[in-house]
Every structure is written in structure tokens, then in C-alpha cells.
Scaffold this active site. Sequence first.
Site, PDB file in Angstrom:
ATOM      1  N   ASP A 205      43.733  37.169  45.098  1.00 27.72           N
ATOM      2  CA  ASP A 205      43.814  38.509  45.122  1.00 27.72           C
ATOM      3  C   ASP A 205      44.713  39.090  44.403  1.00 27.72           C
ATOM      4  O   ASP A 205      45.352  38.711  43.588  1.00 27.72           O
ATOM      5  CB  ASP A 205      43.642  39.187  46.677  1.00 27.72           C
ATOM      6  N   HIS A 228      44.466  39.605  41.070  1.00 29.97           N
ATOM      7  CA  HIS A 228      43.848  40.681  40.648  1.00 29.97           C
ATOM      8  C   HIS A 228      45.115  41.934  40.241  1.00 29.97           C
ATOM      9  O   HIS A 228      44.754  43.015  39.931  1.00 29.97           O
ATOM     10  CB  HIS A 228      43.326  41.448  41.920  1.00 29.97           C
TER      11      HIS A 228
END
Length: 384
Positions: A205, A228
Site C-alpha cells: 500500500d 502505492h
Amino acid sequence: MQFFILSLVFVCTNADDKIFSVISYGAKADGVTDDSEVFLKAWMDACKWNGEATFLIPLGTYMIYGVTFFGPCKGSLIVKIQGVIKASTNPNIFCKGSWISFEHINNLEIEGGGTLDGQGASAWGQPQCATRPYTIGLSSIQNAIVHGIHSINSKMFHFDIYNSNNVTLSHVHIIAPSDSPNTDGIHISLSSNIRVFDSNIGTGDDCISIFAGSQNVNISRVTCGPGHGISIGSLGNKPNEVVKDVHVKNCTLIATQNGMRIKTWASSNVGEATNIYFEDIIMDKVDNPIIIDQYYCPSHTCNIKKSLVQIKDVTFNNIRGTSNSLVAVNFNCSSSLSCQIINLNDIDLINYNTKPTIASCANAIGHATGIELPPSCLKSVLES
């Protein structure tokens, strides 16, 4: 006649310093026995010490089901992690908000070169828990330094910084697979004067996520990937969520989903993200190198409405490298509160297949100077 010379060696120590080793308290260090209670006993004595206390986890492998280290403490504390600490894989144990948590402490240092193994594969994608624990929580902390720590395979966030002030993380190494869900490297919320530098983060993430109530956050010399990217938000879930005074500099992002990102919920409350600087950033095959998304809805089931989060005073300076997508700059701002004072300077992003990149803008007002690759699509104040 023989003469004997007595050599005296004096070793000076500070009488106020003391080491509290978990081995002395009975830790097994066999990687199987739950040492949680032993750790807590050693901590409580260290916390009572009126001086500088070192809470020591020596070389070895320890199993910890879960523990919260509470303060306030009488003196300053050094947590020296030299060994490997493993989390349980039993969902009946790990279904809670934290695995190892430090709360209400002033003057804390966590170091030692050791490793925290969250054994997250046992929890990723499993429906047993409403929430999964983060590896280390720093909650209501004043003045802390974390350095030289390795965190692997967290069940959720690796580091969670909440309601804290003056916290520095450096030389931390964070690793989790690219498909591991919600394994943010460093998650910051309701905190101020936070610094992250000289660290490597590769996870499933956000490498670093900066949430509501955060201000004076400085990030530099961080290598991110996979993951991310470095994200502000999501904002607007609750009224009056604000992030301000964020400076991200000299970072490298490698094969990440996003680069520098600001996101707000598709249907949001009033809030603000302001005084944000991203500069001297290298992108290497990043899907969305520069992105503002005010219609964020990962579940695709949101009630799409105009975002009420005001984004303004955002600067992207000297951003260069390669984009996986043709749209290297994407400003999808709210139709009710356009993004204001967006500054682009020396943006040099090419598609890794050497195709020209483009910029996409909706309701974004600002100006561009220097290199414009892709060409800017920002509206000027006169055009708005």
C-alpha cells in the site's frame, strides 16, 4: 628484589543508566513461547527507573502475541531490539488494533538493528478480523527517535504514528509483498513535527500515508517501491480534516502505483490540504507520477458528490523520470472547490516506451514554469 606495579583501570559509568534485559526476566527466545508477559515485566521496571533505562531485546528469536508499553515513565527510555520478534499467526489472538504499542511516553528511542516480523501472510485476505493489527504503534508520544529497525510482512500498517509530536524515523527498512493489503509503511495521523529520512520502504500500500490532523511533516531521501507511493489522504471522511505543511524531498519511487498523490473522498465533508511541497523526486516506471484525485472511491460503490476539501498551495518542483502511463500528470479536482495555487516547475516525465506523456486537468488553477514535459494543462487565475 622484585617490584610489582599495580595497574589500576577505572571504568566510569553513569550510575543513572541501567539495562533491563528481557533474558534476565525469563524470556525464552525460542521463537515459540509467548514472551509477552516477560517483556511487559521488564518494561515496567525500566519505566520506573529514574534515569536512562535501556529495555534490551538481545539476539535471538522471540514470539510476542501482543503487548502495550504504557507510560508515562520516570526517565528516558532506549528500546534496543537486536533480535527478531515474531507475531502470532493465530487469528483469535491478532484480531485487534495493535501488535506492539508504545503509549503516553516522553523521550523514547527505538533502535538496535533488529527485525519485527508481523507474519502477515496469515492474515492477508482472511475474513476473521474486522481489523488487523499494525506492527508498531506510537500513540500520544512526545519526542521519539526510531532508527535502524527492520519491519517485514506486517498484518496491516508497519508503523502507525497517532496523536504524537516530534517523532523522527530514519534508516528503517520496511518490506511486504506488493499484493499485501493495507500494509502501509508509515501511517501518520493527528501528529505534528514528524520526520522520515534515509529509509527504504517496499510494501503493498502507501509507502507513507499522511492523514487528517497531520502538520509539519518532512520526508527526505526515502526510496519507495513497490507500493502505492507517498500519499496525503484520503481526506474528507469526517468534518474539518486538515493536512498542512508537508515537505517531501529527494525521494525515489520505483515501479509504484502512484508517485506523489493527494486524495479526497468522492463524497466528502469540509476539509483542507495546504502548503504541500514535492521536490527533487525521481520516478522510475511509476503508473501515476503526479496525481490529485478528489473523486477517490476504491470500492467503486461511492455516492459520487462534489468534494468539499480545499486543496491549495501545492508545489511540484523538479520531478523527473519515467511514467508507465501516458497521463503523467493528473489533476482531477472538485467542481465545487477547484484546486488553487498549483505550481509546476521543471517537470520532466517521459513514458518508459518513449511515447509523449500528457497532462489531464479538471478544475485545477495554477501555473507552470521551466521544463513542461508533459505540457501543463493548468488554468491561470485569469482563465478561471
